[in-house]
Design a protein around this motif. Structure first.
Motif, PDB file in Angstrom:
ATOM      1  N   PHE A   1      24.633 -35.572 -21.219  1.00  0.00           N
ATOM      2  CA  PHE A   1      24.174 -36.926 -21.505  1.00  0.00           C
ATOM      3  C   PHE A   1      24.744 -37.480 -22.813  1.00  0.00           C
ATOM      4  CE2 PHE A   1      20.137 -35.375 -19.224  1.00  0.00           C
ATOM      5  CZ  PHE A   1      20.675 -35.691 -17.991  1.00  0.00           C
ATOM      6  N   MET A   2      25.788 -36.876 -23.319  1.00  0.00           N
ATOM      7  CA  MET A   2      26.332 -37.292 -24.608  1.00  0.00           C
ATOM      8  C   MET A   2      27.263 -38.497 -24.492  1.00  0.00           C
ATOM      9  SD  MET A   2      27.063 -33.463 -26.056  1.00  0.00           S
ATOM     10  CE  MET A   2      27.875 -33.967 -27.580  1.00  0.00           C
TER      11      MET A   2
ATOM     12  N   PRO B   1      25.091 -42.968 -14.084  1.00  0.00           N
ATOM     13  CA  PRO B   1      24.563 -42.745 -12.732  1.00  0.00           C
ATOM     14  C   PRO B   1      23.237 -42.002 -12.728  1.00  0.00           C
ATOM     15  CG  PRO B   1      26.916 -42.315 -12.777  1.00  0.00           C
ATOM     16  CD  PRO B   1      26.495 -42.521 -14.202  1.00  0.00           C
ATOM     17  N   MET B   2      23.066 -41.059 -13.632  1.00  0.00           N
ATOM     18  CA  MET B   2      21.801 -40.330 -13.705  1.00  0.00           C
ATOM     19  C   MET B   2      20.669 -41.261 -14.099  1.00  0.00           C
ATOM     20  SD  MET B   2      22.530 -37.232 -12.851  1.00  0.00           S
ATOM     21  CE  MET B   2      21.415 -36.014 -13.535  1.00  0.00           C
ATOM     22  N   ALA B   3      20.951 -42.164 -15.026  1.00  0.00           N
ATOM     23  CA  ALA B   3      19.918 -43.100 -15.464  1.00  0.00           C
ATOM     24  C   ALA B   3      19.513 -44.039 -14.335  1.00  0.00           C
ATOM     25  CB  ALA B   3      20.423 -43.915 -16.657  1.00  0.00           C
ATOM     26  N   LEU B   4      20.478 -44.427 -13.507  1.00  0.00           N
ATOM     27  CA  LEU B   4      20.193 -45.367 -12.430  1.00  0.00           C
ATOM     28  C   LEU B   4      19.459 -44.730 -11.256  1.00  0.00           C
ATOM     29  CD1 LEU B   4      23.495 -47.467 -12.267  1.00  0.00           C
ATOM     30  CD2 LEU B   4      21.333 -48.058 -13.360  1.00  0.00           C
ATOM     31  N   THR B   5      19.389 -43.393 -11.253  1.00  0.00           N
ATOM     32  CA  THR B   5      18.710 -42.729 -10.142  1.00  0.00           C
ATOM     33  C   THR B   5      17.415 -42.063 -10.575  1.00  0.00           C
ATOM     34  OG1 THR B   5      20.128 -40.785 -10.493  1.00  0.00           O
ATOM     35  CG2 THR B   5      20.775 -42.331  -8.776  1.00  0.00           C
ATOM     36  N   GLY B   6      16.820 -42.569 -11.639  1.00  0.00           N
ATOM     37  CA  GLY B   6      15.457 -42.179 -11.958  1.00  0.00           C
ATOM     38  C   GLY B   6      15.272 -40.997 -12.868  1.00  0.00           C
ATOM     39  N   THR B   7      16.337 -40.471 -13.469  1.00  0.00           N
ATOM     40  CA  THR B   7      16.211 -39.282 -14.294  1.00  0.00           C
ATOM     41  C   THR B   7      15.637 -39.589 -15.671  1.00  0.00           C
ATOM     42  OG1 THR B   7      18.184 -38.546 -13.128  1.00  0.00           O
ATOM     43  CG2 THR B   7      17.453 -37.168 -14.913  1.00  0.00           C
ATOM     44  N   LEU B   8      15.314 -40.851 -15.941  1.00  0.00           N
ATOM     45  CA  LEU B   8      14.732 -41.204 -17.230  1.00  0.00           C
ATOM     46  C   LEU B   8      13.294 -40.714 -17.355  1.00  0.00           C
ATOM     47  CD1 LEU B   8      16.119 -44.827 -17.636  1.00  0.00           C
ATOM     48  CD2 LEU B   8      16.829 -42.798 -18.865  1.00  0.00           C
ATOM     49  N   SER B   9      12.657 -40.336 -16.265  1.00  0.00           N
ATOM     50  CA  SER B   9      11.291 -39.834 -16.343  1.00  0.00           C
ATOM     51  C   SER B   9      11.292 -38.328 -16.551  1.00  0.00           C
ATOM     52  CB  SER B   9      10.525 -40.166 -15.057  1.00  0.00           C
ATOM     53  OG  SER B   9      10.946 -39.338 -14.000  1.00  0.00           O
TER      54      SER B   9
ATOM     55  N   GLY C   1      31.052 -42.692 -26.372  1.00  0.00           N
ATOM     56  CA  GLY C   1      30.012 -43.722 -26.352  1.00  0.00           C
ATOM     57  C   GLY C   1      28.644 -43.112 -26.122  1.00  0.00           C
ATOM     58  N   PHE C   2      27.743 -43.335 -27.055  1.00  0.00           N
ATOM     59  CA  PHE C   2      26.375 -42.850 -26.942  1.00  0.00           C
ATOM     60  C   PHE C   2      25.454 -44.023 -27.220  1.00  0.00           C
ATOM     61  CE2 PHE C   2      22.391 -41.110 -28.435  1.00  0.00           C
ATOM     62  CZ  PHE C   2      22.190 -39.982 -27.667  1.00  0.00           C
ATOM     63  N   ASP C   3      24.584 -44.347 -26.263  1.00  0.00           N
ATOM     64  CA  ASP C   3      23.630 -45.428 -26.518  1.00  0.00           C
ATOM     65  C   ASP C   3      22.221 -44.944 -26.233  1.00  0.00           C
ATOM     66  OD1 ASP C   3      22.869 -45.893 -23.757  1.00  0.00           O
ATOM     67  OD2 ASP C   3      24.762 -46.935 -23.494  1.00  0.00           O
ATOM     68  N   GLU C   4      21.292 -45.500 -26.960  1.00  0.00           N
ATOM     69  CA  GLU C   4      19.902 -45.060 -26.852  1.00  0.00           C
ATOM     70  C   GLU C   4      19.303 -45.380 -25.481  1.00  0.00           C
ATOM     71  OE1 GLU C   4      17.925 -43.217 -28.694  1.00  0.00           O
ATOM     72  OE2 GLU C   4      19.589 -42.847 -30.051  1.00  0.00           O
ATOM     73  N   ALA C   5      19.677 -46.540 -24.924  1.00  0.00           N
ATOM     74  CA  ALA C   5      19.072 -46.967 -23.659  1.00  0.00           C
ATOM     75  C   ALA C   5      19.386 -46.006 -22.520  1.00  0.00           C
ATOM     76  CB  ALA C   5      19.542 -48.372 -23.307  1.00  0.00           C
ATOM     77  N   THR C   6      20.588 -45.455 -22.518  1.00  0.00           N
ATOM     78  CA  THR C   6      20.992 -44.551 -21.442  1.00  0.00           C
ATOM     79  C   THR C   6      20.947 -43.095 -21.906  1.00  0.00           C
ATOM     80  OG1 THR C   6      22.436 -46.233 -20.462  1.00  0.00           O
ATOM     81  CG2 THR C   6      22.830 -43.954 -19.819  1.00  0.00           C
TER      82      THR C   6
ATOM     83  N   GLY D   1      20.227 -41.719 -24.896  1.00  0.00           N
ATOM     84  CA  GLY D   1      19.058 -41.327 -25.669  1.00  0.00           C
ATOM     85  C   GLY D   1      17.836 -41.110 -24.805  1.00  0.00           C
ATOM     86  N   ALA D   2      17.635 -42.008 -23.835  1.00  0.00           N
ATOM     87  CA  ALA D   2      16.467 -41.883 -22.955  1.00  0.00           C
ATOM     88  C   ALA D   2      16.586 -40.668 -22.045  1.00  0.00           C
ATOM     89  CB  ALA D   2      16.311 -43.157 -22.128  1.00  0.00           C
ATOM     90  N   LEU D   3      17.794 -40.402 -21.535  1.00  0.00           N
ATOM     91  CA  LEU D   3      17.994 -39.224 -20.704  1.00  0.00           C
ATOM     92  C   LEU D   3      17.753 -37.944 -21.497  1.00  0.00           C
ATOM     93  CD1 LEU D   3      21.224 -40.317 -18.797  1.00  0.00           C
ATOM     94  CD2 LEU D   3      19.033 -39.807 -17.720  1.00  0.00           C
ATOM     95  N   LEU D   4      18.281 -37.925 -22.701  1.00  0.00           N
ATOM     96  CA  LEU D   4      18.128 -36.746 -23.537  1.00  0.00           C
ATOM     97  C   LEU D   4      16.660 -36.517 -23.887  1.00  0.00           C
ATOM     98  CD1 LEU D   4      20.544 -35.716 -26.328  1.00  0.00           C
ATOM     99  CD2 LEU D   4      18.098 -35.588 -26.743  1.00  0.00           C
ATOM    100  N   LYS D   5      15.964 -37.588 -24.230  1.00  0.00           N
ATOM    101  CA  LYS D   5      14.549 -37.477 -24.585  1.00  0.00           C
ATOM    102  C   LYS D   5      13.730 -36.947 -23.400  1.00  0.00           C
ATOM    103  CE  LYS D   5      10.791 -40.232 -26.639  1.00  0.00           C
ATOM    104  NZ  LYS D   5       9.749 -40.068 -25.610  1.00  0.00           N
TER     105      LYS D   5
END
Length: 445
Positions: A160-161, A168-176, A313-318, A320-324
């Motif tokens: 996720f770096m 693609p991971m963020a768009l398929t619900g892995t943020l939870s 490129g590292f952004d918090e919205a994608t 950072g949220a995946l990593l968290k």
């Protein structure tokens, strides 16, 4: 043997005509923002190999292949996933499961796309030596049983770096937290399964797991391309072949970097067996042979060619949220005191694993990625390290004693199976709704 670059480019472009349901709206002549050319300072190539940027960029054949594979999906699994509007999600999963378990003849009226998918996996390359692969699996069982359960989270967050690869991971619900945990377990299940005896044989569980992983990736690719949020001018295509290299070849990369550091141009016998296991595992996952180096320098160069051609490129919205979500998800039952303690120690060890292997040991760089390490983490990770290294060395020593070798291996097989038991049953289709056709996902014209 490498694919001629002209043929490779034609294969990339043919995705639009061969699979219009998925790629009909994709313009493969567009150079996406993620793909760099002659700008290593903007790339993800860091650490001790950054000095190789000029040499890599001078290898036009290698760089052109990285560029092409950045725009190539899975040409046999993608057409099968594109049948979702016709068959539906669950029937595709069920037919693939049956074909893996009992063969294509067991699938009534099997679609041609399924036949091509399975046949491509059955077409074992001439370089495959199953005896060597079984040996590689027996060697890797030690690390899988004793090390992987503590480090899997750290290896997973490394994916996720980079926002261009992670979206693609963020768009398929892995943020939870829940879905992040499922994805980690699915990844662990595949790699752990592949180290079991005979797992990668045609009707072994590793063969089936590889097919299911490929279908999952293709379903993600299909669904993501149908979503308005996906901008091919920025991201290219979702989960291209080059973005599957990090998970599939990370162990080869570390082995190869170590060999080069020691001044060796070839693998020793144990390393060769492990590399051949990884190469065949990656073949089953659909990676082209062009990306599967068979000597230390090629493995490192192919890996770093990807790094020097992908924009950092590292952004918090994608990212950072995946990593968290990945750091906070629970991988074991924490309702008991023992489970809660283990989780705490595992997270600390994963942080240090991430720090040492993906941040060059620099804590400030780890913090930039949202991974904060304190004194308690270092203490817990140190204790885990002593425990893990001790067990690994004990099994290595036992493997050298004829009377203990088989007993030790049976014990490792049991430990890997126990680890799989803690991970639960992976369908490789978590969050089925995320893989069903999104609104508007209709055949392109």
């Amino acid at each position: 043997m490498t694919t001629a670059i002209a043929a490779l480019r034609a294969k990339v472009a043919s995705q639009r005509t061969d699979n219009p349901v998925m790629f009909g709206a994709v313009d493969f002549s567009i150079w996406p923002e993620r793909l760099l050319k002659d700008q290593p300072e903007l790339s993800d190539l860091r650490g001790p190999f950054a000095k190789d940027a000029s040499r890599l960029l001078a290898r036009s054949d290698l760089i052109e292949r990285m560029e092409a594979y950045t725009m190539l999906g899975d040409t046999v699994a993608d057409p099968y996933a594109a049948l979702m509007p016709q068959y539906g999600f669950r029937p595709l999963v069920d037919m693939l499961t049956l074909a893996c378990d009992k063969g294509l003849d067991a699938v009534p009226d099997a679609p041609a796309e399924l036949v091509r998918f399975i046949r491509s996996m059955e077409a074992t390359p001439a370089w495959v030596n199953m005896d060597l692969i079984e040996r590689g699996a027996s060697i890797q069982r030690n690390a899988m049983a004793n090390f992987a359960p503590w480090a899997i989270r750290g290896g997973f967050i490394a994916t996720f770096m980079n926002k261009y690869a992670a979206l693609p991971m963020a768009l398929t619900g892995t943020l939870s937290h829940k879905t992040a945990g499922r994805r980690i377990k699915e990844t662990a299940v595949f790699f752990a399964t592949s180290t079991l005896p005979g797992a990668l044989q045609r009707f072994g569980p590793g063969f089936k797991a590889a097919a299911m992983v490929r279908l999952m990736h293709s379903m993600v690719r299909f669904n993501v391309l149908a979503r308005a949020r996906w901008d091919q001018r920025v991201y290219g295509i979702p989960i291209p072949q080059v973005d599957q290299m990090p998970a599939g070849l990370i162990s080869d990369y570390f082995l190869s970097a170590k060999a080069l550091k020691e001044g060796r141009k070839t693998f020793n016998p144990d390393e060769r067996a492990q590399v051949e296991l990884s190469r065949y595992r990656c073949f089953l996952l659909g990676l082209p042979q062009d990306l599967l180096g068979d000597n230390p320098q090629d493995v490192v160069d192919i890996w770093n060619a990807r790094m020097v051609t992908i924009r950092s490129g590292f952004d918090e919205a994608t990212c950072g949220a995946l990593l968290k979500a990945t750091m906070e998800t629970e991988l074991v039952d924490t309702s008991t005191p023992a489970g809660a303690i283990r989780e705490r120690f595992e997270k600390s060890f994963s942080k240090l694993y991430f720090l040492q292997n993906f941040c060059d040991g620099k804590e400030e760089r780890a913090r930039d990625f949202g991974v904060r390490i304190d004194a308690a983490d270092k203490l817990r990770a140190g204790l885990v390290g002593v425990h893990v290294i001790g067990r690994i060395r004990a099994f290595e020593a036992a493997a050298k004693v004829p009377g203990l070798r088989r007993l030790a291996d049976r014990r490792l097989v049991g430990k890997v199976r126990n680890y799989l038991g803690t991970l639960g049953h992976a369908e490789f289709t978590s969050d089925a709704e995320k893989y069903r056709p999104a609104p508007g996902a209709v055949p392109a014209t």
